[in-house]
Write a protein that holds these residues in place. Structure first.
Motif, PDB file in Angstrom:
ATOM      1  N   VAL A 204       0.833  -1.206   0.000  1.00 28.27           N
ATOM      2  CA  VAL A 204       0.000   0.000   0.000  1.00 28.27           C
ATOM      3  C   VAL A 204       0.867   1.256   0.000  1.00 28.27           C
ATOM      4  CG1 VAL A 204      -1.717   1.310   1.308  1.00 28.27           C
ATOM      5  CG2 VAL A 204      -1.995  -1.149   1.006  1.00 28.27           C
ATOM      6  N   LEU A 205       1.960   1.251   0.774  1.00 24.89           N
ATOM      7  CA  LEU A 205       2.839   2.424   0.751  1.00 24.89           C
ATOM      8  C   LEU A 205       3.481   2.606  -0.621  1.00 24.89           C
ATOM      9  CD1 LEU A 205       4.713   2.816   4.148  1.00 24.89           C
ATOM     10  CD2 LEU A 205       2.750   4.045   3.264  1.00 24.89           C
ATOM     11  N   LEU A 206       3.813   1.511  -1.304  1.00 27.49           N
ATOM     12  CA  LEU A 206       4.352   1.608  -2.664  1.00 27.49           C
ATOM     13  C   LEU A 206       3.300   2.177  -3.613  1.00 27.49           C
ATOM     14  CD1 LEU A 206       6.693   1.120  -4.603  1.00 27.49           C
ATOM     15  CD2 LEU A 206       5.855  -1.212  -4.904  1.00 27.49           C
ATOM     16  N   MET A 207       2.056   1.734  -3.441  1.00 27.69           N
ATOM     17  CA  MET A 207       0.967   2.285  -4.261  1.00 27.69           C
ATOM     18  C   MET A 207       0.833   3.788  -4.018  1.00 27.69           C
ATOM     19  SD  MET A 207      -1.943  -0.673  -3.805  1.00 27.69           S
ATOM     20  CE  MET A 207      -3.225   0.193  -4.709  1.00 27.69           C
ATOM     21  N   LEU A 208       0.886   4.201  -2.748  1.00 24.76           N
ATOM     22  CA  LEU A 208       0.796   5.624  -2.419  1.00 24.76           C
ATOM     23  C   LEU A 208       1.953   6.400  -3.037  1.00 24.76           C
ATOM     24  CD1 LEU A 208      -0.302   5.692   1.320  1.00 24.76           C
ATOM     25  CD2 LEU A 208      -1.369   6.939  -0.555  1.00 24.76           C
ATOM     26  N   ASP A 209       3.138   5.851  -2.956  1.00 30.42           N
ATOM     27  CA  ASP A 209       4.311   6.507  -3.519  1.00 30.42           C
ATOM     28  C   ASP A 209       4.147   6.722  -5.018  1.00 30.42           C
ATOM     29  OD1 ASP A 209       6.890   7.619  -3.075  1.00 30.42           O
ATOM     30  OD2 ASP A 209       7.800   5.821  -3.946  1.00 30.42           O
ATOM     31  N   THR A 210       3.647   5.706  -5.702  1.00 23.33           N
ATOM     32  CA  THR A 210       3.402   5.807  -7.147  1.00 23.33           C
ATOM     33  C   THR A 210       2.317   6.839  -7.443  1.00 23.33           C
ATOM     34  OG1 THR A 210       4.054   3.501  -7.441  1.00 23.33           O
ATOM     35  CG2 THR A 210       2.751   4.488  -9.203  1.00 23.33           C
ATOM     36  N   GLU A 211       1.241   6.802  -6.659  1.00 30.75           N
ATOM     37  CA  GLU A 211       0.145   7.756  -6.869  1.00 30.75           C
ATOM     38  C   GLU A 211       0.612   9.196  -6.677  1.00 30.75           C
ATOM     39  OE1 GLU A 211      -3.152   6.593  -4.376  1.00 30.75           O
ATOM     40  OE2 GLU A 211      -3.315   4.653  -5.393  1.00 30.75           O
ATOM     41  N   LEU A 212       1.518   9.420  -5.721  1.00 29.16           N
ATOM     42  CA  LEU A 212       2.018  10.777  -5.491  1.00 29.16           C
ATOM     43  C   LEU A 212       2.817  11.287  -6.683  1.00 29.16           C
ATOM     44  CD1 LEU A 212       2.980  10.565  -1.737  1.00 29.16           C
ATOM     45  CD2 LEU A 212       1.308  12.121  -2.752  1.00 29.16           C
ATOM     46  N   ASP A 213       3.412  10.373  -7.453  1.00 35.01           N
ATOM     47  CA  ASP A 213       4.126  10.772  -8.669  1.00 35.01           C
ATOM     48  C   ASP A 213       3.161  11.034  -9.822  1.00 35.01           C
ATOM     49  OD1 ASP A 213       6.654  10.615  -7.545  1.00 35.01           O
ATOM     50  OD2 ASP A 213       6.929   8.519  -8.116  1.00 35.01           O
TER      51      ASP A 213
END
Length: 140
Positions: free
Chosen positions: A119-128
């Motif tokens: 989920v944190l990886l998904m959030l990181d990608t979404e922030l980009d």
């Protein structure tokens, strides 16, 4: 919270003031990762017996503690490079805070370590990929 506010009122000098900065830590305008993260945050709050939406309604409690002329401001804090230097710094700080929730979430059995990382990886990608923000509530 009422005990804390009462103590602030007790030690505040006459004519002094209180400033509070609160957030519910939920990313706004995100995608699937942000939605999952918000869900997990809600579950953690339930497990810990807290109400994250209470931060939006503190004026009566602050006034009951003895403060007057209480004002509430809501500020959108950008998360990510789209928000310039502030957004980039906020992203680093918020990710550190979110990562600090790993232990409490695992202890409460809300999420597995693997799901937490996903989920944190998904959030990181979404922030980009999209402008996201965090709601800050300032009480003066």
């Amino acid at each position: 919270m009422d005990l804390l506010l009462g103590e602030h009122a007790r030690i505040c000098s006459p004519g002094g003031w209180l400033e509070l900065l609160e957030t519910d830590w939920e990313p706004r305008d995100g995608g699937e990762g942000a939605a999952l993260w918000s869900e997990y945050l809600q579950q953690l709050c339930v497990a810990r017996g807290c109400n994250p939406s209470a931060i939006f309604e503190l004026v009566p409690s602050i006034e009951a503690a003895g403060f007057t002329d209480v004002r509430r401001l809501m500020v959108q804090l950008p998360l990510g490079s789209w928000g310039g230097a502030i957004g980039a710094q906020a992203r680093r700080i918020i990710f550190g805070a979110w990562e600090a929730l790993r232990g409490p979430m695992l202890e409460s059995e809300i999420i597995t370590s693997e799901e937490f990382d996903r989920v944190l990886l998904m959030l990181d990608t979404e922030l980009d990929e999209r402008p996201m923000w965090l709601c800050l509530i300032v009480y003066l």
